[in-house]
Design an enzyme around this catalytic site. Structure first.
Site, PDB file in Angstrom:
ATOM      1  N   SER A 151      36.395  73.687  53.023  1.00 26.75           N
ATOM      2  CA  SER A 151      35.370  74.720  53.208  1.00 26.75           C
ATOM      3  C   SER A 151      34.030  74.056  53.461  1.00 26.75           C
ATOM      4  O   SER A 151      33.750  72.968  52.931  1.00 26.75           O
ATOM      5  CB  SER A 151      35.264  75.606  51.960  1.00 26.75           C
ATOM      6  N   TYR A 164      34.220  75.720  42.508  1.00 28.02           N
ATOM      7  CA  TYR A 164      35.113  75.887  43.658  1.00 28.02           C
ATOM      8  C   TYR A 164      34.691  74.940  44.780  1.00 28.02           C
ATOM      9  O   TYR A 164      35.526  74.250  45.381  1.00 28.02           O
ATOM     10  CB  TYR A 164      35.068  77.343  44.130  1.00 28.02           C
TER      11      TYR A 164
END
Length: 259
Positions: A151, A164
């Site tokens: 990501s 995360y």
């Protein structure tokens, strides 16, 4: 201007090849599976829920794609082993592995996050890729490819996704390390998606103000699509990227990530 959502004209770069895509019944994972299948790959897809697997298999078969699906919790040793074994049993080979599964069970700050939540984040977002490839690697021969889905958040771990994001940062390093270990037969690369409105990123689909803010942070004034992520993944997995390994491709419409 050409509509970015227009269905891509795909080649057949994966004819005769077999691809496993984890967490591939919805969102980015399904988009990747669809693209690889349309390009000729025989697919093995997976998800935590049987109904999601069945629905996705039906959709893919409706596109004329050779596919079968399994329930696979990527943090479950037996599920991972079964995924690889069934793929080899059915197709006799394994050419592409796309590790896409991820979890984000909490938006707590790092210093307030409970240990079981930390364990789940690292188990699914990082360890599962390693353990899956430990099972898959013996079956991957010369010309095979791994793509890990990270990501853009891995470059800038901001609240409320700090922990995360840090797990996604780890995947950049993991890509480099695995590329060295699996060379020269298997290439390992990474895709770092920008923000894509999927069920996983429901904060983008449910709040117009947040969505608009993220759109304005891109140079292209739009969020990404699952098709955008699938196209980049298919490129890296294909022989068109035969001299690329250990790299991360950011697919984020020009959103700031790195110099």
């Amino acid at each position: 201007m050409e509509d970015h959502k227009k269905k891509a004209q795909v080649s057949k770069r994966f004819e005769g090849k077999v691809a496993i895509v984890t967490a591939s019944t919805q969102g980015i994972g399904f988009g990747i599976a669809l693209r690889l299948g349309l390009e000729g790959a025989s697919l093995v897809i997976s998800s935590r829920k049987q109904k999601n697997v069945d629905d996705a298999v039906e959709k893919l078969k409706g596109e004329g794609i050779e596919v079968f699906g399994l329930v696979c919790h990527v943090s479950n040793k037996e599920h991972r082993k079964n995924l690889i074994e069934k793929a080899i049993e059915k197709y006799g080979r394994l050419d592409v592995v796309v590790s896409n599964a991820a979890a984000n069970p909490s938006v707590d700050s790092i210093l307030e996050m409970k240990e079981p939540v930390l364990d789940k984040l690292w188990d699914i977002n990082v360890k599962a890729s390693i353990l899956l490839l430990q099972d898959a690697a013996p079956h991957m021969k010369n010309g095979s490819s791994v793509v890990i889905i990270s990501s853009i958040a891995g470059y800038k771990p901001d609240p409320p996704l700090s922990m995360y994001s840090v797990t996604k940062t780890a995947l950049f390093g993991l890509t480099k390390a695995l590329a060295a270990e699996m060379a020269p037969d298997t290439r390992v690369n990474c895709v770092a998606p920008g923000f894509v409105p999927t069920n996983f990123a429901s904060f983008l689909t449910n709040n117009d103000d947040i969505r608009k803010d993220f759109e304005e942070k891109t140079m292209l004034n739009r969020l990404g699509t699952t098709e955008d992520m699938a196209a980049a993944t298919a490129f890296l997995a294909s022989d068109d990227a035969s001299y690329i390994t250990g790299e991360t491709v950011v697919v984020a419409g020009g959103m700031q990530s790195r110099l």
